[in-house]
Structure formats: C-alpha cells, structure tokens
Design a protein around this motif. Structure first.
Motif: not given
Length: 271
Positions: A40-44, A80-85
C-alpha cells in the motif's frame, strides 16, 4: 605461458529440423499468502508520501482492502493522503507482471473507508471496499474471508508460531512484487484485550511500513472454505509498543507490537 584453446561444443545431430525452445515462464508455486497481501502506497495527488502494508478480505462477494487507520489518516502527524495505490499481480504464472491500482480515499470530501471504535477507544484498523470490476481482467487476488478468522481464543496455545506478512520499510521482492514474512510469537494471552484495548501483543521484529500487515497462523486443519488460503487470520499489525520512560542509552526497545483482533472486520464489513 601456455594457453589452452577450447573447441566450441558441437551442436547435437538433428534430422534437419530446427529445435525451438519455449520461452514461456515456468509455473511458479508460491504460497497464496503472498498474493493476499499487497503493498500500500499513499499519495496526495501524484506526490508519494508513505509505504505500508495491507491484505485482501472478502465477504458476501464484496472485496475489501484492510490496513491500519493511521495509514489513511493520522491527525497527530498531519498525514492526510487523498488516495492510495495497491500492487496487483496480473499473471498467476509470471509473478514479475504486476501493476498499480489507484483507490481514492474521498468521495466529494467524504472518507470512503470504514473505521471503528469500542469501549477502549479508536481501533487502528480501516477497510476500503474495492471495485473488483475496475481491476485488470487478469488480476490475481487471494483473500481472507470470515471463515479464516480465529474465533476460538482458547484454541491458540501461548507457544503458537505466528507470521507477519508485509513490507517493512517498503522492502520486498521488487522483481516478483512479493512481501516478506517475519516470525512472531504471542506476547500476551490471545483472547484477552491487553490493558482493556482491542489488541494483543506480539513479539516480533517490525519496522515502519509494516502497519496494516496481516498477523497469521498456519491452519493445520483447513476446511473447504479455507483450503485455497490455509492460514488463520489472527490480527492486524498496528505499531510497536515501548515504554515511555525507557532510558534510550541503557535500555533496548521492548520489541513488542500491537495487533488488533481481526474479528473487528466482521463489524467493519457489515452490509
């Protein structure tokens, strides 16, 4: 100095036909546990933030990703990411073939994940329902189900061997896109809420990036429902536990970890 000249080996005699060797990848026998635990990777937007662990859970034909709540939002650190991959294998034979699948965390400003609390407070577990129809056609997914949950607490001896399957510090087999396993032991009685919290303790070497990993025990008597993934789902690894007054010079870290009881998933995935 004498030198030796080697004569090239002669090709075997043939009947005039050219032998063509297959380049198709050999079937790879891998424990399905490795295919149930994506990174799981988190992104903004496109900005990468952190790496974590997770696993698939299926109930009533609905598929969920399970991870730690603090992977999706952590107010204390303003994470506070807005999506994950998540990583998906797209070939059951050639494990080098994989792709990333993006999952938004908000829909019109409303969080899409489910989290819970009990009498002890917030539970550091979150689930996100996944749109399986949006997966690549050849996506390879192995998922835990309610049948994998270890609900008979008295059936888990104190000396039971556990495993934590995840991505410590993001480390993994980057060629085959597979997580790594860490051995763990039960450090507090399984079935008893440690200090009245909804978790038990494990004794294992863990690192950042392991948050959200499945804590499992080999199922020695799988049922027809669990044969395809013969592991008992014990908990969800959350974080390391340490003494707040530990002398950082004289005292080593406790090496203990919090694992939230996996039966919380039954509440978080209710229709």
């Amino acid at each position: 100095m004498n030198s030796t000249v080697k004569t090239p080996a002669q090709p075997p005699a043939t009947d005039g036909k050219t032998e063509v060797k297959s380049t198709a990848p050999r079937p790879v026998a891998v424990d399905p546990l490795f295919l149930a635990a994506p990174q799981v990777s988190t992104f903004v937007a496109t900005q990468p933030l952190t790496n974590a662990s997770g696993f698939f859970f299926e109930r009533d034909e609905r598929l969920y990703l399970v991870t730690s709540r603090h992977v999706l939002i952590d107010e204390a650190t303003d994470h506070r990411p807005d999506r994950i991959e998540i990583g998906l294998h797209v070939d059951a034979t050639n494990l080098t073939l994989a792709t990333g699948f993006s999952v938004p965390l908000y829909d019109d400003g409303v969080a899409v994940w489910h989290q819970g609390k009990d009498s002890g407070g917030e539970i550091d577990v979150a689930v996100i329902e996944l749109d399986r129809e949006a997966f690549p056609d050849d996506a390879v997914v192995r998922a835990f189900t309610p049948a994998h949950l270890q609900t008979a607490f008295n059936a888990v001896p104190a000396d039971s061997a556990l495993m934590v399957v995840g991505f410590p510090l993001g480390f993994h087999d980057v060629v085959h896109h597979l997580p790594v396993l860490r051995h763990a032991a039960i450090a507090s009685p399984f079935g008893i809420r440690f200090q009245s919290q909804g978790f038990f303790l494990t004794d294992a070497r863990t690192h950042r990036g392991t948050s959200g990993a499945a804590v499992v025990m080999r199922d020695t008597q799988p049922t027809p429902e669990t044969t395809a993934l013969p592991w008992k789902l014990m908990g969800v690894h959350s974080s390391r536990m340490d003494m707040g007054n530990r002398d950082l010079v004289q005292d080593e870290s406790l090496g203990l970890n919090c694992a939230w009881y996996a039966d919380i998933l039954l509440t978080l995935t209710e229709d």
